[in-house]
Design a protein around this motif. Sequence first.
Motif, PDB file in Angstrom:
ATOM      1  N   THR A  19       0.812  -1.215   0.000  1.00 37.28           N
ATOM      2  CA  THR A  19       0.000   0.000   0.000  1.00 37.28           C
ATOM      3  C   THR A  19       0.848   1.269   0.000  1.00 37.28           C
ATOM      4  N   ALA A  20       2.133   1.176   0.392  1.00 35.33           N
ATOM      5  CA  ALA A  20       2.983   2.373   0.439  1.00 35.33           C
ATOM      6  C   ALA A  20       3.107   3.029  -0.930  1.00 35.33           C
ATOM      7  N   ALA A  21       2.972   2.239  -1.994  1.00 33.91           N
ATOM      8  CA  ALA A  21       3.103   2.783  -3.347  1.00 33.91           C
ATOM      9  C   ALA A  21       2.001   3.803  -3.645  1.00 33.91           C
ATOM     10  N   ALA A  22       0.887   3.706  -2.921  1.00 37.96           N
ATOM     11  CA  ALA A  22      -0.243   4.590  -3.178  1.00 37.96           C
ATOM     12  C   ALA A  22      -0.085   5.963  -2.521  1.00 37.96           C
ATOM     13  N   PHE A  23       0.913   6.126  -1.646  1.00 37.44           N
ATOM     14  CA  PHE A  23       1.096   7.385  -0.929  1.00 37.44           C
ATOM     15  C   PHE A  23       2.345   8.104  -1.419  1.00 37.44           C
ATOM     16  N   GLU A  24       2.222   9.392  -1.638  1.00 36.05           N
ATOM     17  CA  GLU A  24       3.378  10.162  -2.105  1.00 36.05           C
ATOM     18  C   GLU A  24       4.153  10.660  -0.894  1.00 36.05           C
ATOM     19  N   THR A  25       5.011   9.782  -0.376  1.00 37.69           N
ATOM     20  CA  THR A  25       5.729  10.070   0.860  1.00 37.69           C
ATOM     21  C   THR A  25       6.844  11.099   0.664  1.00 37.69           C
ATOM     22  N   GLY A  26       7.083  11.508  -0.572  1.00 41.13           N
ATOM     23  CA  GLY A  26       8.067  12.552  -0.830  1.00 41.13           C
ATOM     24  C   GLY A  26       7.714  13.870  -0.147  1.00 41.13           C
ATOM     25  N   ASP A  27       6.434  14.042   0.198  1.00 42.89           N
ATOM     26  CA  ASP A  27       6.003  15.258   0.894  1.00 42.89           C
ATOM     27  C   ASP A  27       6.635  15.384   2.279  1.00 42.89           C
ATOM     28  N   TRP A  28       7.130  14.269   2.818  1.00 39.38           N
ATOM     29  CA  TRP A  28       7.675  14.275   4.184  1.00 39.38           C
ATOM     30  C   TRP A  28       9.081  14.862   4.230  1.00 39.38           C
ATOM     31  N   GLY A  64      18.715   8.601 -11.260  1.00 42.03           N
ATOM     32  CA  GLY A  64      18.194   9.669 -10.411  1.00 42.03           C
ATOM     33  C   GLY A  64      17.296   9.088  -9.343  1.00 42.03           C
ATOM     34  N   PHE A  65      16.320   9.889  -8.895  1.00 40.84           N
ATOM     35  CA  PHE A  65      15.484   9.489  -7.764  1.00 40.84           C
ATOM     36  C   PHE A  65      14.004   9.647  -8.078  1.00 40.84           C
ATOM     37  N   ASP A  66      13.228   8.806  -7.448  1.00 45.01           N
ATOM     38  CA  ASP A  66      11.774   8.940  -7.500  1.00 45.01           C
ATOM     39  C   ASP A  66      11.388   9.884  -6.362  1.00 45.01           C
ATOM     40  N   TYR A  67      11.294  11.165  -6.677  1.00 41.21           N
ATOM     41  CA  TYR A  67      11.043  12.159  -5.633  1.00 41.21           C
ATOM     42  C   TYR A  67       9.615  12.105  -5.082  1.00 41.21           C
ATOM     43  N   LYS A  68       8.740  11.367  -5.731  1.00 32.86           N
ATOM     44  CA  LYS A  68       7.384  11.230  -5.179  1.00 32.86           C
ATOM     45  C   LYS A  68       7.387  10.338  -3.933  1.00 32.86           C
ATOM     46  N   HIS A  69       8.389   9.457  -3.848  1.00 34.27           N
ATOM     47  CA  HIS A  69       8.423   8.511  -2.727  1.00 34.27           C
ATOM     48  C   HIS A  69       9.659   8.628  -1.845  1.00 34.27           C
ATOM     49  N   CYS A  70      10.722   9.247  -2.334  1.00 39.90           N
ATOM     50  CA  CYS A  70      11.939   9.437  -1.522  1.00 39.90           C
ATOM     51  C   CYS A  70      11.601  10.290  -0.305  1.00 39.90           C
TER      52      CYS A  70
END
Length: 94
Positions: A19-28, A64-70
């Motif tokens: 389920t973590a894939a569904a959240f854009e944890t990059g906001d943290w 590079g990086f997946d900034y939506k989840h990094c």
Amino acid sequence: MTKPGWKELKLGDVLEAGTAAAFETGDWRSEKPIFHKDRCIHCLQCWIHCPDTSVIVKNQKVEGFDYKHCKGCGICAKVCPVKGEKAITMEPER
Ligand code: SF4
Ligand code: SF4
């Protein structure tokens, strides 16, 4: 349709996997990793150690990086073995 929270789950029920894939944890993030391609030796240590699968690799090379989840934890920069100026540096998020 909204999914039930954990308090609404029946006893013994399980949450959907991944389920973590569904959240854009990059906001943290308060800091973000910056990739310096010219310094990279493509050892993939950053990819192996990233807890969020956020290092993007194509054809066995870092892109590079997946900034939506990094989440900006900095582990990738810490494990980068390049001497002197590393191939990943952390900078404040703007
Ligand atoms: S800062 Fe952390 S989450 Fe982001 S790419 Fe590096 S190891 Fe992964
Ligand atoms: S750890 Fe550093 S040198 Fe190794 S692939 Fe990642 S960025 Fe490149």
